[in-house]
Motif scaffolding. Structure first.
Motif, mmCIF file in Angstrom:
data_model
loop_
_atom_site.group_PDB
_atom_site.id
_atom_site.type_symbol
_atom_site.label_atom_id
_atom_site.label_comp_id
_atom_site.label_asym_id
_atom_site.label_seq_id
_atom_site.Cartn_x
_atom_site.Cartn_y
_atom_site.Cartn_z
ATOM 1 N N HIS A 1 -3.147 -2.411 -8.099
ATOM 2 C CA HIS A 1 -2.388 -1.649 -9.138
ATOM 3 C C HIS A 1 -0.869 -1.374 -8.409
ATOM 4 C CE1 HIS A 1 -4.882 -1.652 -12.721
ATOM 5 N NE2 HIS A 1 -5.901 -1.563 -11.906
ATOM 6 N N ARG A 2 -1.041 -0.800 -7.464
ATOM 7 C CA ARG A 2 0.231 -0.441 -6.579
ATOM 8 C C ARG A 2 1.101 -1.469 -6.251
ATOM 9 N NH1 ARG A 2 -1.390 3.254 -1.948
ATOM 10 N NH2 ARG A 2 0.609 2.390 -1.443
ATOM 11 N N SER A 3 0.554 -2.622 -6.046
ATOM 12 C CA SER A 3 1.362 -3.827 -5.384
ATOM 13 C C SER A 3 1.621 -4.818 -6.869
ATOM 14 C CB SER A 3 0.465 -4.778 -4.446
ATOM 15 O OG SER A 3 -0.582 -5.115 -5.019
ATOM 16 N N LEU A 4 0.727 -4.936 -7.710
ATOM 17 C CA LEU A 4 0.947 -5.949 -8.641
ATOM 18 C C LEU A 4 0.983 -5.073 -9.883
ATOM 19 C CD1 LEU A 4 -1.668 -8.959 -7.848
ATOM 20 C CD2 LEU A 4 0.929 -8.892 -7.796
ATOM 21 N N THR A 5 2.159 -4.332 -10.105
ATOM 22 C CA THR A 5 2.490 -3.485 -11.087
ATOM 23 C C THR A 5 2.563 -4.087 -12.415
ATOM 24 O OG1 THR A 5 4.864 -3.437 -10.768
ATOM 25 C CG2 THR A 5 3.364 -1.794 -9.597
ATOM 26 N N LEU B 1 0.455 -8.529 0.314
ATOM 27 C CA LEU B 1 0.559 -7.159 0.037
ATOM 28 C C LEU B 1 1.472 -6.561 0.874
ATOM 29 C CD1 LEU B 1 -3.561 -6.534 0.322
ATOM 30 C CD2 LEU B 1 -1.787 -6.316 -1.792
ATOM 31 N N ILE B 2 1.915 -6.993 1.963
ATOM 32 C CA ILE B 2 3.061 -6.317 2.857
ATOM 33 C C ILE B 2 4.267 -6.588 2.237
ATOM 34 C CG2 ILE B 2 4.327 -6.595 4.903
ATOM 35 C CD1 ILE B 2 1.571 -7.039 6.487
ATOM 36 N N GLN B 3 4.647 -7.912 1.589
ATOM 37 C CA GLN B 3 5.695 -8.149 0.726
ATOM 38 C C GLN B 3 5.979 -7.266 -0.527
ATOM 39 O OE1 GLN B 3 5.499 -12.482 0.168
ATOM 40 N NE2 GLN B 3 6.400 -12.830 2.310
ATOM 41 N N LEU B 4 4.712 -7.012 -0.978
ATOM 42 C CA LEU B 4 4.759 -6.355 -2.318
ATOM 43 C C LEU B 4 4.781 -4.701 -2.028
ATOM 44 C CD1 LEU B 4 2.174 -8.307 -4.476
ATOM 45 C CD2 LEU B 4 4.541 -8.182 -4.699
ATOM 46 N N GLY B 5 5.057 -4.543 -0.813
ATOM 47 C CA GLY B 5 5.441 -2.929 -0.363
ATOM 48 C C GLY B 5 4.130 -2.248 0.020
ATOM 49 N N ILE B 6 2.968 -2.783 0.601
ATOM 50 C CA ILE B 6 1.886 -1.937 0.888
ATOM 51 C C ILE B 6 1.876 -1.943 2.324
ATOM 52 C CG2 ILE B 6 -0.739 -1.964 0.892
ATOM 53 C CD1 ILE B 6 0.406 -1.623 -1.770
ATOM 54 N N ASP B 7 1.526 -0.810 2.937
ATOM 55 C CA ASP B 7 1.572 -0.639 4.385
ATOM 56 C C ASP B 7 0.426 -1.654 4.891
ATOM 57 O OD1 ASP B 7 1.782 1.263 6.916
ATOM 58 O OD2 ASP B 7 -0.297 1.599 6.539
ATOM 59 N N LYS B 8 1.165 -1.847 6.241
ATOM 60 C CA LYS B 8 0.501 -2.849 6.937
ATOM 61 C C LYS B 8 -0.899 -2.616 7.404
ATOM 62 C CE LYS B 8 4.599 -4.707 9.388
ATOM 63 N NZ LYS B 8 4.939 -4.860 10.859
ATOM 64 N N HIS B 9 -1.258 -1.538 7.663
ATOM 65 C CA HIS B 9 -2.784 -0.954 7.995
ATOM 66 C C HIS B 9 -3.486 -1.357 6.554
ATOM 67 C CE1 HIS B 9 -5.992 0.867 9.796
ATOM 68 N NE2 HIS B 9 -6.155 1.681 8.865
ATOM 69 N N LYS B 10 -3.161 -0.545 5.683
ATOM 70 C CA LYS B 10 -3.855 -0.846 4.312
ATOM 71 C C LYS B 10 -3.950 -2.382 3.780
ATOM 72 C CE LYS B 10 -5.179 3.228 3.018
ATOM 73 N NZ LYS B 10 -6.618 3.315 2.956
#
Length: 86
Positions: free
Chosen positions: A59-63, A29-38
């Motif tokens: 949906h935000r990470s696997l667009t 998820l971090i590699q796909l651009g999601i904040d570390k905490h989320k």
């Protein structure tokens, strides 16, 4: 829900299930651009695979664009392409 939307959700479910470990989920998820905490919060979530597959985090990470890069074709676009050439 249309068939195309259902299939994309199913693909997201399989990808989430393949990641298995919370550490792997968090890292991806971090590699796909999601904040570390989320990413940490969602990777340690106890909800089922199907429920997570419709979450905003996937949906935000696997667009749709990311799924296309991975090789999953959009059925609606393929249908339009095939039927526009006749």
């Amino acid at each position: 829900m249309n068939l195309n939307g259902w299939l994309k959700r199913r693909i997201r479910q399989y990808i989430w299930k393949q990641w298995k470990n919370p550490r792997t989920k968090c890292r991806n998820l971090i590699q796909l651009g999601i904040d570390k905490h989320k990413a940490y919060e969602w990777s340690n979530n106890r909800k089922g695979y199907w429920r997570i597959s419709s979450s905003f985090i996937l949906h935000r990470s696997l667009t749709d664009e990311k799924l296309a890069q991975l090789g999953y074709m959009d059925i609606a676009k393929k249908y339009q392409f095939v039927h526009s050439n006749h």
